[in-house]
Every structure is written in C-alpha cells, then in structure tokens.
Design a protein around this motif. Structure first.
Motif, mmCIF file in Angstrom:
data_model
loop_
_atom_site.group_PDB
_atom_site.id
_atom_site.type_symbol
_atom_site.label_atom_id
_atom_site.label_comp_id
_atom_site.label_asym_id
_atom_site.label_seq_id
_atom_site.Cartn_x
_atom_site.Cartn_y
_atom_site.Cartn_z
ATOM 1 N N LEU B 314 0.662 -1.210 -0.042
ATOM 2 C CA LEU B 314 0.065 0.108 0.027
ATOM 3 C C LEU B 314 0.905 1.325 -0.151
ATOM 4 N N LYS B 315 1.778 1.262 0.760
ATOM 5 C CA LYS B 315 2.604 2.540 0.935
ATOM 6 C C LYS B 315 3.555 2.729 0.188
ATOM 7 N N TYR B 316 4.521 1.367 0.090
ATOM 8 C CA TYR B 316 5.689 1.145 -0.355
ATOM 9 C C TYR B 316 5.936 -0.161 -0.706
ATOM 10 N N GLY B 317 6.878 -0.650 -1.691
ATOM 11 C CA GLY B 317 6.906 -1.968 -1.951
ATOM 12 C C GLY B 317 6.164 -2.697 -3.149
ATOM 13 N N TYR B 318 6.387 -3.862 -3.306
ATOM 14 C CA TYR B 318 5.723 -4.369 -4.489
ATOM 15 C C TYR B 318 4.220 -4.434 -4.300
ATOM 16 N N ARG B 319 3.169 -3.784 -5.218
ATOM 17 C CA ARG B 319 1.895 -3.894 -5.182
ATOM 18 C C ARG B 319 1.555 -4.636 -6.469
ATOM 19 N N LYS B 320 0.675 -5.736 -6.349
ATOM 20 C CA LYS B 320 -0.033 -6.100 -7.363
ATOM 21 C C LYS B 320 -1.568 -5.967 -7.252
ATOM 22 N N GLU B 321 -1.954 -4.813 -7.976
ATOM 23 C CA GLU B 321 -3.480 -4.503 -7.746
ATOM 24 C C GLU B 321 -4.309 -5.361 -8.399
#
Lengths: 88, 463
Positions: B314-321
């Motif tokens: 959400l705030k940082y790092g990997y995101r798979k939406e």
C-alpha cells in the motif's frame, strides 16, 4: 492447525500445494521444538525483553524528512496524488 | 592485503586503489553474485574528491538491509526491489562522515531469513573460496566481497549468527557487538530484540576501525548505549599477548557434540595455543545449548511476523493491484519467498491467543533462563569459546530441509539470545573460531580475536 485461518491472519494467499507443504513443515518444526516445554522456568519472571538499557527519547522536534523522498516509494502515484486500491 | 596495508594503499593512491578493486569486481562478480546494487560510478566520483577521517578513501560494502539515502535497498526481496531509501541509517551517516565510500549494497538471504545465502530473490551468492559451495548467511554478500577483494571493509547484520557464519565460511573476520552498542536506526529489522549491525573485515584491526566509527549512543535508537571511552583501534594497537595471561577461557563440551571432527581438531589447536600463552582453559557443561535453537526459532518468527505486516503493497514495496484493498494486500504478499512465508506462518501461529503461552511465552522464559546462566558464567570466566560453525560449507542447494538448516546456527544463536559480543576469527579455510565475552566487553573479545589472528589467520593472505 487451521492453515486457512492462519493465512487470513497473516494476510497471505497460498495455493493448495503450498498450504499442505507449509502446514506439514510447521507441524514438524513444532514437534521438534516442543522439547522446550521440559525446561523448568518456574524461577524466571516473564518479560518480553530485558530492556535495562532503554531510555526515553529526547523531548525535541523529530527530524523532518523530505516529502518527495518519502512518497517516491509509493507504488502508484500521479505527481503528489497517491493512488490506493479500492476499499470496496 | 590486511587493513593497515589497505589503508596505506588507498591513501597513497586512491584512484589506483579503486581501479584494482574495480578490476576484481569486473573479473569475478558474475560468478560470485555478491552485490545487489553496485555503485562503481558513484564511488569513482567520490574517490576523486578529498576525503578526511578514519575511513578516508576506503571502499565499504553494505548489506542490503541497511538504508543508504537515494540508493535501492531490497533486503534481498522482490517485495522491495524498487525501494529507494529516503534517509541514511545512522551507521551510514557515521561512515560517510569519516570519509568512507560506499561501493555497493550486498546480496543477502531474503529479509535475513537464511543461513547460507541461497534464499535471496536475486539469486544465491557463491563462496569465493569454492564457487560450488555456500558462503554462509545471511550476510552472504558482505563476507563474499571481502574474500574476493571487491571491497576493503563491510557491514553486515547479525540476528543469530548472520555475520559470524559467513565470516567463518569465507575465511574473513566478523563481529557481532553487544546489543545496543551500535545503532539499528535504518536497519530493516528481522527480530528487533536480537538484531545487531556489525563490522566485517580482513583482520581484527579492520573490525576495530569500523567499530570506532559505527558504535555509540544514537538519539534515534533508544536501545543504544554510550561507546567505550577508549577507542577499539587504540586497544588493538597497544595490545600485547601477555595482557591475557591468567585470563579464564571456558568452552562447553556440548558445543563439540555438534561439531565435525576436522573442525574440532582445528579448535583444539587454538585451545592448546592459548594454554601455552598462559591463559587458563576450562571445560564446562552447558546443557542449555540443546534448547538454544528451538528458543531462537520461536522468538525470531514471532517478532518477524509482526515486522513483516508493514509489507502490504500500500505505502511502498511491490503492489499487485486487484479488485479491492484486501485482495491487493494478499496478492502483493505472494511475492515473498518460501522461508519468509514459513517464518511468518510460524510466528503468526505461536503468537495467536490460543498458542501464545505454550510457545512464545515459554520461549521467552527459556531465553531469560539461558541469559541468566550465561551471565553467571561470565562472573567466573572471561571468555566463552567454540567453533563458529559446526560443519564446513555445503554445496549450494544441498540443504533444503528447514530444520537441518536451523540446526546450523546452534553455536551462534546463544550470543544473540543473551545480547553479548561475539566474533569469528578464521583459523583454517572456511573454519572459524568463535569468541564470546560479557556484555559491554567488546574490546576484550577483540583482544582475544587479535591474539588468535596473530598465530592462525595469516593463511588468508594467500587465499
């Protein structure tokens, strides 16, 4: 061990194969580690960590971070607008 | 080269020194895979500027779980593969202030979860002494860069042996300071009650030099304590072997039950030598060691599962939406490696309301019991010694079973459970001699390491 419930608490999605394997591994680890139950700890008082060194932070204004540096790691953004996933 | 020669070489002709290191890296890094981020261009610019301080012109490699402002910091995980550190860790600030130049961020087990350098999302690091073998972990890259002469000094972090284990396997020197002597501000934590940043070098002098720079109280880490008034390098420079005459060195026979015969023989060579110098050698029994690994591997996942909650995309790092926030978190966390997941699940289970008393609380009580026992031991004796690792490096991929891997930490976890200082000195190829001392007696540990080095570590010059 309810692996489904555990996955939900840990916020992890696993496939069926992974679930089976992890459950088996964790049960084996705990089976081996159960020997700590035999240690007599009746003379020890529970405290989460011995923090004899710890002191309170100084009552001063914390250092300020550059806003741009902080938001540069936001996964999705458009200029200063930060995009979050849908709530519903 | 040893540290004093390195310093001379770097200061007499910094650019030439840098070019030698660059050539080593260009020639061999592809095989070793010790860096996640190489900073050759940045280091080249820095080397051309005037540098002053204890580390002037020295090229320093940093484990990739320590933040360096503006530089990618991955902790060996795909989760943070694009994360740019927004500030310098306190240790980095201190290194820069003393003229040190960061040459790169080193490979490591993912989020420091591993004992052999193979769980990194960026591929395993290979042992420069034998490319088929593991370099140890989790500070695998930091040890490998020194063995391969890709850097002059390095920083690692040690939660259960992560500095000492790879130091032994790569035949270099590593030191885990007393908990609190070095600030952890800017370290991506694995288990905050056990983690400690520490130096790695080609000799004890190098460890002392880095300790002088990185130790001390930090307003951003309330567990830190004041640094000793006398500098570590001064202590090493003024040290004479006969200073240790009459000191009491104890080892536990149970340590040796876990140790391979070849390593045992090397260990006793050192013991005999110390005896010949007039140190008193005592054998004791420490049955608590049987519980050290289970205790450690119950405390660590409990703290780790909590620390890992922040990696949700959400705030940082990997995101798979995906369709909503909950599923986005779950999908994003899929990118974590198997050992990381195993520890999160284990930690989540043993800290659940139903299991807390049986597992986590019990482990904390046993930890306190072990601590009490060891601190009592240090009232009578000056040093506790053992081999650093019970076995020689294994082939990459040879150990897959988590319990077998956990057992490899049997000789190193004690120091972390108690918070005492501990260092590893190379005494033969991939064999380390571990020295442990009482809380805040880091200088004493370095003195004994230096004594052992004088007799047994010259071989590393010809590696």
């Amino acid at each position: 061990m309810d692996i489904e419930k555990l996955a939900w608490i840990a916020k992890m999605k696993l496939d069926e194969k992974e679930k089976k394997e992890l459950k088996k591994e964790i049960e084996k680890i705990l089976e081996t580690f159960k020997k700590i139950q035999e240690v007599d700890t009746s003379d020890i008082v529970f405290e989460t960590i011995s923090l004899s060194n710890t002191w309170f932070r100084y009552d001063t204004e914390p250092k300020k971070f550059d806003e741009e540096k902080i938001i540069q790691n936001f996964p999705k953004r458009e200029n200063k607008k930060l995009e979050v996933p849908r709530l519903l | 080269m040893f540290t004093k020669e390195i310093i001379e070489d770097a200061r007499s002709d910094p650019i030439n020194h840098f070019e030698k290191i660059r050539k080593n890296i260009e020639r061999n890094e592809n095989e070793v895979n010790s860096f996640i981020t190489l900073l050759l261009d940045e280091a080249e610019k820095e080397i051309k500027q005037t540098k002053e301080g204890k580390l002037a012109y020295l090229l320093i490699a940093i484990k990739d779980n320590i933040l360096v402002e503006g530089i990618k910091t991955t902790a060996g995980s795909k989760m943070l593969k694009n994360y740019i550190a927004p500030f310098d860790a306190t240790v980095i600030k201190n290194i820069k202030k003393e003229g040190g130049i960061i040459i790169g961020k080193t490979n490591m087990d993912e989020f420091a979860c591993g004992s052999d350098g193979t769980t990194s999302a960026f591929g395993p690091t290979r042992n420069p002494l034998d490319l088929e073998k593991v370099p140890g972990g989790s500070s695998s890259g930091s040890a490998a860069v020194l063995a391969a002469e890709f850097a002059d000094l390095a920083l690692g972090s040690d939660t259960g042996g992560s500095i000492r284990n790879p130091s032994a396997f790569c035949s270099i020197f590593g030191f885990k300071p007393t908990y609190g002597i070095v600030s952890r501000y800017g370290l991506i934590d694995m288990a905050m009650s056990l983690d400690q940043i520490g130096p790695m070098a080609k000799d004890t002098y190098g460890l002392a030099l880095l300790m002088d720079v990185i130790s001390g109280k930090d307003i951003y880490d309330p567990t830190t304590i004041r640094k000793p008034t006398k500098s570590f390098t001064e202590i090493i420079e003024n040290f004479k072997d006969n200073n240790l005459k009459g000191k009491k060195v104890v080892y536990a026979r149970e340590f040796l039950d876990y140790t391979e015969d070849k390593i045992k023989r090397k260990f006793f060579n050192v013991i005999d030598y110390l005896n010949s110098l007039g140190l008193e050698i005592i054998e004791t029994s420490l049955p608590e060691i049987e519980y050290a690994v289970p205790t450690y591997y119950l405390v660590v996942p409990s703290e780790f599962a909590s620390a890992m909650q922040r990696y949700d995309g959400l705030k940082y790092g990997y995101r798979k939406e995906v369709r909503d926030i909950w599923n986005t978190i779950m999908e994003s966390r899929k990118v974590l490696g198997r050992e990381v997941k195993r520890r999160i699940f284990l930690g989540t289970f043993i800290t659940s309301r139903e299991e807390f008393g049986k597992w986590y609380k019990k482990a904390v009580l046993v930890r306190l019991k072990i601590r009490k026992r060891l601190l009592e031991l240090f009232k009578k004796y000056d040093y506790l010694v053992s081999p650093t690792m019970p076995v020689l490096p294994w082939r990459i991929g040879e150990i897959q079973d988590p319990l077998t891997m956990y057992q490899m930490d049997v000789l190193t976890v004690l120091a972390n459970l108690v918070g005492i200082p501990s260092g590893s000195v190379p005494i033969a190829k991939s064999v380390g001699f571990q020295v442990m001392g009482n809380l805040k007696e880091d200088h004493k540990v370095l003195e004994l390491m230096y004594t052992v080095e004088q007799k047994f570590s010259k071989f590393i010059k010809t590696n």
